[in-house]
Each structure stands twice: as C-alpha cells, then as structure tokens.
Design a protein around this motif. Structure first.
Motif, PDB file in Angstrom:
ATOM      1  N   ARG A 134      43.586  40.057  34.132  1.00  0.00           N
ATOM      2  CA  ARG A 134      44.818  39.559  33.493  1.00  0.00           C
ATOM      3  C   ARG A 134      46.003  39.717  34.426  1.00  0.00           C
ATOM      4  O   ARG A 134      46.002  40.548  35.344  1.00  0.00           O
ATOM      5  CB  ARG A 134      45.079  40.323  32.191  1.00  0.00           C
ATOM      6  N   CYS A 135      47.025  38.917  34.141  1.00  0.00           N
ATOM      7  CA  CYS A 135      48.232  38.923  34.951  1.00  0.00           C
ATOM      8  C   CYS A 135      49.059  40.180  34.671  1.00  0.00           C
ATOM      9  O   CYS A 135      49.321  40.507  33.513  1.00  0.00           O
ATOM     10  CB  CYS A 135      49.049  37.675  34.641  1.00  0.00           C
ATOM     11  N   GLY A 136      49.442  40.863  35.717  1.00  0.00           N
ATOM     12  CA  GLY A 136      50.231  42.087  35.579  1.00  0.00           C
ATOM     13  C   GLY A 136      51.671  41.813  35.187  1.00  0.00           C
ATOM     14  O   GLY A 136      52.414  42.742  34.862  1.00  0.00           O
ATOM     15  N   ASP A 168      44.570  47.228  38.949  1.00  0.00           N
ATOM     16  CA  ASP A 168      44.362  48.371  38.068  1.00  0.00           C
ATOM     17  C   ASP A 168      43.138  48.086  37.190  1.00  0.00           C
ATOM     18  O   ASP A 168      43.043  47.020  36.585  1.00  0.00           O
ATOM     19  CB  ASP A 168      45.562  48.567  37.123  1.00  0.00           C
ATOM     20  N   ILE A 169      42.257  49.080  37.109  1.00  0.00           N
ATOM     21  CA  ILE A 169      41.071  48.899  36.246  1.00  0.00           C
ATOM     22  C   ILE A 169      41.169  49.847  35.061  1.00  0.00           C
ATOM     23  O   ILE A 169      41.395  51.041  35.240  1.00  0.00           O
ATOM     24  CB  ILE A 169      39.769  49.171  37.033  1.00  0.00           C
ATOM     25  N   GLU A 170      41.027  49.307  33.858  1.00  0.00           N
ATOM     26  CA  GLU A 170      40.980  50.161  32.653  1.00  0.00           C
ATOM     27  C   GLU A 170      39.567  50.158  32.121  1.00  0.00           C
ATOM     28  O   GLU A 170      38.949  49.092  32.006  1.00  0.00           O
ATOM     29  CB  GLU A 170      41.933  49.632  31.578  1.00  0.00           C
ATOM     30  N   TRP A 171      39.088  51.348  31.757  1.00  0.00           N
ATOM     31  CA  TRP A 171      37.694  51.468  31.338  1.00  0.00           C
ATOM     32  C   TRP A 171      37.565  51.428  29.822  1.00  0.00           C
ATOM     33  O   TRP A 171      38.492  51.773  29.111  1.00  0.00           O
ATOM     34  CB  TRP A 171      37.090  52.785  31.875  1.00  0.00           C
ATOM     35  N   GLN A 172      36.381  51.026  29.409  1.00  0.00           N
ATOM     36  CA  GLN A 172      36.066  51.020  27.980  1.00  0.00           C
ATOM     37  C   GLN A 172      35.632  52.423  27.571  1.00  0.00           C
ATOM     38  O   GLN A 172      34.450  52.693  27.421  1.00  0.00           O
ATOM     39  CB  GLN A 172      34.874  50.094  27.691  1.00  0.00           C
ATOM     40  N   THR A 173      36.576  53.294  27.421  1.00  0.00           N
ATOM     41  CA  THR A 173      36.187  54.642  27.025  1.00  0.00           C
ATOM     42  C   THR A 173      36.660  54.881  25.593  1.00  0.00           C
ATOM     43  O   THR A 173      37.520  54.173  25.091  1.00  0.00           O
ATOM     44  CB  THR A 173      36.794  55.691  27.962  1.00  0.00           C
ATOM     45  N   THR A 224      30.974  45.622  29.438  1.00  0.00           N
ATOM     46  CA  THR A 224      30.593  46.844  28.726  1.00  0.00           C
ATOM     47  C   THR A 224      31.458  48.026  29.161  1.00  0.00           C
ATOM     48  O   THR A 224      31.831  48.864  28.349  1.00  0.00           O
ATOM     49  CB  THR A 224      29.113  47.179  29.002  1.00  0.00           C
ATOM     50  N   TYR A 225      31.763  48.058  30.447  1.00  0.00           N
ATOM     51  CA  TYR A 225      32.440  49.256  30.963  1.00  0.00           C
ATOM     52  C   TYR A 225      33.918  49.045  31.287  1.00  0.00           C
ATOM     53  O   TYR A 225      34.667  49.988  31.363  1.00  0.00           O
ATOM     54  CB  TYR A 225      31.705  49.758  32.217  1.00  0.00           C
ATOM     55  N   VAL A 226      34.274  47.770  31.512  1.00  0.00           N
ATOM     56  CA  VAL A 226      35.652  47.510  31.952  1.00  0.00           C
ATOM     57  C   VAL A 226      36.436  46.883  30.811  1.00  0.00           C
ATOM     58  O   VAL A 226      36.075  45.839  30.288  1.00  0.00           O
ATOM     59  CB  VAL A 226      35.653  46.571  33.181  1.00  0.00           C
ATOM     60  N   GLU A 227      37.506  47.524  30.425  1.00  0.00           N
ATOM     61  CA  GLU A 227      38.379  46.992  29.377  1.00  0.00           C
ATOM     62  C   GLU A 227      39.198  45.828  29.933  1.00  0.00           C
ATOM     63  O   GLU A 227      39.235  44.761  29.355  1.00  0.00           O
ATOM     64  CB  GLU A 227      39.300  48.125  28.896  1.00  0.00           C
ATOM     65  N   ARG A 228      39.828  46.053  31.043  1.00  0.00           N
ATOM     66  CA  ARG A 228      40.571  44.969  31.683  1.00  0.00           C
ATOM     67  C   ARG A 228      40.881  45.304  33.128  1.00  0.00           C
ATOM     68  O   ARG A 228      40.885  46.463  33.520  1.00  0.00           O
ATOM     69  CB  ARG A 228      41.870  44.674  30.923  1.00  0.00           C
ATOM     70  N   VAL A 229      41.132  44.254  33.887  1.00  0.00           N
ATOM     71  CA  VAL A 229      41.533  44.396  35.288  1.00  0.00           C
ATOM     72  C   VAL A 229      42.904  43.727  35.410  1.00  0.00           C
ATOM     73  O   VAL A 229      43.036  42.534  35.146  1.00  0.00           O
ATOM     74  CB  VAL A 229      40.520  43.701  36.224  1.00  0.00           C
ATOM     75  N   THR A 230      43.893  44.510  35.729  1.00  0.00           N
ATOM     76  CA  THR A 230      45.244  43.967  35.818  1.00  0.00           C
ATOM     77  C   THR A 230      45.598  43.709  37.281  1.00  0.00           C
ATOM     78  O   THR A 230      45.441  44.597  38.121  1.00  0.00           O
ATOM     79  CB  THR A 230      46.255  44.960  35.214  1.00  0.00           C
ATOM     80  N   LEU A 234      32.954  36.581  37.791  1.00  0.00           N
ATOM     81  CA  LEU A 234      32.700  37.854  37.107  1.00  0.00           C
ATOM     82  C   LEU A 234      33.805  38.278  36.156  1.00  0.00           C
ATOM     83  O   LEU A 234      33.557  38.909  35.146  1.00  0.00           O
ATOM     84  CB  LEU A 234      32.523  38.970  38.148  1.00  0.00           C
ATOM     85  N   LEU A 235      35.041  37.954  36.475  1.00  0.00           N
ATOM     86  CA  LEU A 235      36.154  38.602  35.771  1.00  0.00           C
ATOM     87  C   LEU A 235      36.976  37.637  34.929  1.00  0.00           C
ATOM     88  O   LEU A 235      38.033  37.997  34.423  1.00  0.00           O
ATOM     89  CB  LEU A 235      37.073  39.302  36.790  1.00  0.00           C
TER      90      LEU A 235
END
Ligand code: ZN
Length: 500
Positions: free
Chosen positions: A317-319, A494-499, A471-477, A310-311
């Motif tokens: 991505r690596c933090g 950490d989840i960043e949203w596509q806002t 669509t909704y998730v910009e990135r997962v760190t 899925l990701l």
C-alpha cells in the motif's frame, strides 16, 4: 459359451383368482422358443411363489439379471411383460440391463414383442441418459463386486506389499516407512501445499518412484546382468505418482471393482475422512448442474487468483494515501520490469512507485528470516478459519450423502421422479453456494509448519507464495523515495505482520 434362451416364469394369480402355474408357463415358453429360435438351448428361471410386488424376494429374477450381466442370455421370453417386472421403475432398470446385454426385444405371448429400446426412450424423458447409465452400471456390477470380496487386485501399491492373511487369502501388508510418507503427503496437501511442491520435497528426501525402470545403453538396448535379467534403476518420483499415493482407494482400505467400492480385507493407511478430504482437494472433479441447467465439471478448490505479482491485491500500500499499489510492466532503462505504483485506477494519486522485483525479494527475504525466529512463530496469528472450512466440507459431504439417499428413495418408489428432480435441484443449489463460500475462506496456510516454508519456497507456485505472504504479512507500506537515492532502498519499505 453358447448363449441360451431365458424363459422367465413366475406363478401369479389373475383377477379371477386363477393361478397360472410355472409348469404351464414353461410349456408355453418352450413351445415359443422352439418355433422362434430352433436349436438354441433353453434355460428356465422360475420363481414359484406368489408374493406382492412390493419388496418381494425373487431369486430366479435376480439370477436372470446376473445371467444378463454375464452375457449368457441370447433372448428373453416371459408370458407377459408384467410377469417379468410389474413395477415401473424396476422395469426401466431391467430394460436398461437388457439393452446393455444386447437384448433389444422381450418376447411374450400376450404383449407380443416388446422393444426394449423404446422403453428406454421412455425413461430418458424422465431421467437423462447419464443417470440411466449409472443405474445400469451400479446394478450390473453388484455381483462382480461381491465376488471381489475386498481382496486385492494385482500390481504394486506404494505403502503396501503383497501378503497372505490368517485364512490363507490374498491381502496387503502395510510397509510402515512408506505409510509414513503417505500420511505426510496427506497432511501437506490438506495444509495447502501443491502436489508439485510436495513431490519436490520428497525427491529431496530421496523418495523414488514405485516402478523400477530397465536400464538402456547408449544404443537403446536393455542392459542385462550375468543371469540375463534386465538391470533396473530407480525411477524419478512424479507428481502424478504422489497424487495417486494419497488418492488411491487402497490406502483408505477400500477395494474398487468396476467403479464400485467395497471394504477391503487389508488395513487402511489414511482414515476415511482424511482420504475424502484429500480427494476433495485433488481429484473430486464432479459434474454438477449449473443455474442455466447445463452440466459442467467443477473442482472443489479453484483458488487461482489470476494475479501475477506477489504483493498486489491490497498487501502493498501507498505510504502517503494508503491506497493499494498496483503493479504494471514498465520500461526501466532497456528492460521491461514490474513496477509497483500508487495508481489513479485504484483510487491512488500517483504518490509512490517502486521497482517490483527487489521489493518482492526484500519482503520474502525478511519473511523467511522471521520464520526462523521462535519468538516470531510464537506470535503468529492463529488460523481462525479452520472451523468454517471444516463445517463447509462436512456440509458438502452431507449433500453427497443426501443425493445417494434420494436415489435410493426414488428407486424404492418412495418418491416420484418429479419430486426427485426437485430435491436434487435444491441440493445442487446448496452445493454451489457452499463451494462458492469455500473458495472465499482463506486457505489453511498456517497449518503448514512455518519452519518448512524456506525449504519449500522455490517449488511453490505464485498462488501458494501469495497465500503464504498473506498468511504472515498484514501489509507492506511503501514510502516516498528519498531524493538522491539510486536503486532499491529497503528503508522505504515497512512490513507489518499478521500477529495476534
Ligand atoms: Zn498514494
């Protein structure tokens, strides 16, 4: 029906201005037929009107073509080949129709016996066989198509019931509650939902198949009621039934007869544009010519990413070093499990690694929870790609229209076969470019009502889930594990949203 000898007669003027009347031609033809096919009935097709070869109206000629298509004709005679058809392209078309009608020879007084197949072999040098076949089908079906008049064929169609119009003719009447489902299915498809997922959703809403099946007992015997009629039950809604709900020409108010489409007498449930777009998505598998000159089937939307997780692909991505994480199967205790890691193959340094299943489940769980919140929905980024997608789709449809125009021009002798081929080649290249671009435009997931995603999630396939997440998730760190923690630690993610 006894087939007959068709004599085609046309008055014409020879180079010296001498008129050859149809009466004389008929005498020659009857004499020829009597010698060659004794006992067979003769039917005369006579166009008794001198007219130019361009755009002339020849009712008897058209009647002959109709008779050929109807299988009424055993043999054809004309005083000479050019009397029957002097225009080259039309002659090829007629030759194809003769061949289709099983008539391999055209008999003439002046040109001897013209072998139709040889002529068709000639056309094949210009066109490919498929084009000839299409041409032939188009032409021979014309009359049957008109006969069909857009009246309904038999059988039940989801969205309609049989009815009678004011003039007493057969028609179809919209069943409003079924029509509403059809419109909804079209919306969902255009929003990127898979047919399987839509089927699942409809089943949950209690929608069943059109066909009512006979009930059988344990011994396999059909169960009958007191009057001896078979007892029937609802059938399970199938994915192919759902597809045909929205791709069936009937719902666009179209009547198809032997591959030809005429406006139907009944009202459409879907606008023509919507229906076209749905078919583009589902069924518009067409044969196109590739760069290598070979033909192949293409479906306009081929979005399989080939990814298995899925990701991956840049979402996770690596933090530490910011590189995209890759996911590999890795032996964890006694099981092989997906494992996301910062991998040197993708430029990483091996900084972090995390077990895949709980990471994915965590991200999905948080996303679905967020989608339940009005404030999250309000902040969602708009779909910036709608316009581009629409532009490409419109352009693709334009190419199809141009193809038809070209074919018409060629057939009207407004261009040569070479010019036609060159123009078609150009269109094919434009089409390939547009389709490639369309495949790159992100899918329109944000047109799906986000509140429906939770319910639909179990039925989504991997590609759809990946699309939803991107669509909704910009990135997962993913951050480094804290020493001493065992098992999945959501504090690392950490989840960043596509806002917007
Ligand atoms: Zn790293």
């Amino acid at each position: 029906m006894t087939r007959y000898v068709a004599l085609y007669l046309r008055i014409s003027e020879d180079k010296t201005g001498r008129v050859e009347g149809v009466k004389a031609q008929e005498r020659w033809g009857r004499a020829y037929a009597g010698r060659t096919w004794p006992g067979l009935p003769v039917k005369v097709f006579a166009d008794n009107d001198i007219s130019a070869s361009n755009g002339d109206r020849r009712p008897a000629y058209e009647a002959l073509r109709e008779a050929l298509a109807g299988g009424e004709v055993a043999h054809v005679w004309a005083v000479e080949q050019s009397r029957l058809e002097r225009r080259e392209v039309e002659w090829f078309r007629l030759a194809a129709e003769l061949d289709a009608a099983g008539i391999t020879e055209l008999h003439t007084n002046r040109d001897g016996i013209v072998r139709v197949r040889d002529e068709i072999a000639g056309i094949k040098a210009v066109l490919n066989a498929a084009e000839v076949r299409k041409l032939r089908e188009r032409v021979t079906d014309k009359m049957a198509e008109i006969a069909a008049e857009g009246r309904p064929a038999g059988g039940s169609v989801f969205g309609y019931r049989a009815g009678v119009d004011d003039g007493g003719g057969k028609t179809l009447v919209i069943v409003e509650e079924q029509a509403a489902i059809i419109r909804e299915v079209a919306d969902w498809l255009l929003a990127g939902w898979s047919p399987a997922r839509i089927t699942e959703t409809l089943r949950d809403c209690g929608v069943v198949g059109v066909v009512r099946r006979r009930v059988r007992d344990a011994a396999g015997e059909v169960v009958k009621d007191a009057e001896g009629r078979a007892v029937r039950r609802d059938s399970r809604l199938t994915t192919s039934a759902v597809k045909s709900m929205v791709t069936n020409p009937v719902v666009a108010g179209l009547r198809v007869h032997k591959g030809h489409t005429v406006p139907a007498v009944w009202s459409a449930i879907l606008d023509r544009d919507v229906w076209d777009a749905v078919r583009d998505r589902l069924t518009a598998v067409r044969t196109v010519e590739g760069r290598d000159g070979r033909t192949r089937e293409v479906s306009p939307i081929q979005r399989h990413t080939g990814r298995r997780y899925l990701l991956t692909g840049g979402t996770a991505r690596c933090g530490i070093c910011d590189m995209p994480l890759v996911c590999v199967e890795r032996q964890i205790r006694s099981h092989r499990k997906p494992y996301y890691q910062c991998h040197p193959n993708r430029g990483g340094k091996g900084c972090v690694g995390i077990v895949g299943d709980p990471l994915e489940a965590h991200v999905v769980g948080v996303l679905l929870d967020e989608l339940d919140k009005p404030e999250f929905l309000a902040a969602l980024a708009a779909d910036d790609h709608t316009q581009r997608r629409d532009e490409i789709t419109t352009a693709l449809r334009g190419i199809d229209a141009q193809r038809n125009d070209l074919a018409a021009m060629w057939s009207a002798q407004e261009m040569t076969a070479d010019e036609w081929r060159t123009a078609r080649h150009g269109l094919t290249q434009s089409e390939q470019r547009l389709r490639a671009e369309l495949a790159e435009v992100p899918p329109p997931m944000s047109r799906v009502d986000p509140r429906q995603i939770r319910a639909a999630w179990p039925a989504m396939n991997l590609d759809e889930r990946r699309e939803t997440i991107s669509t909704y998730v910009e990135r997962v760190t993913v951050k480094r594990a804290k020493p001493g923690t065992a098992g999945f630690d959501e504090g690392r993610v950490d989840i960043e949203w596509q806002t917007r």
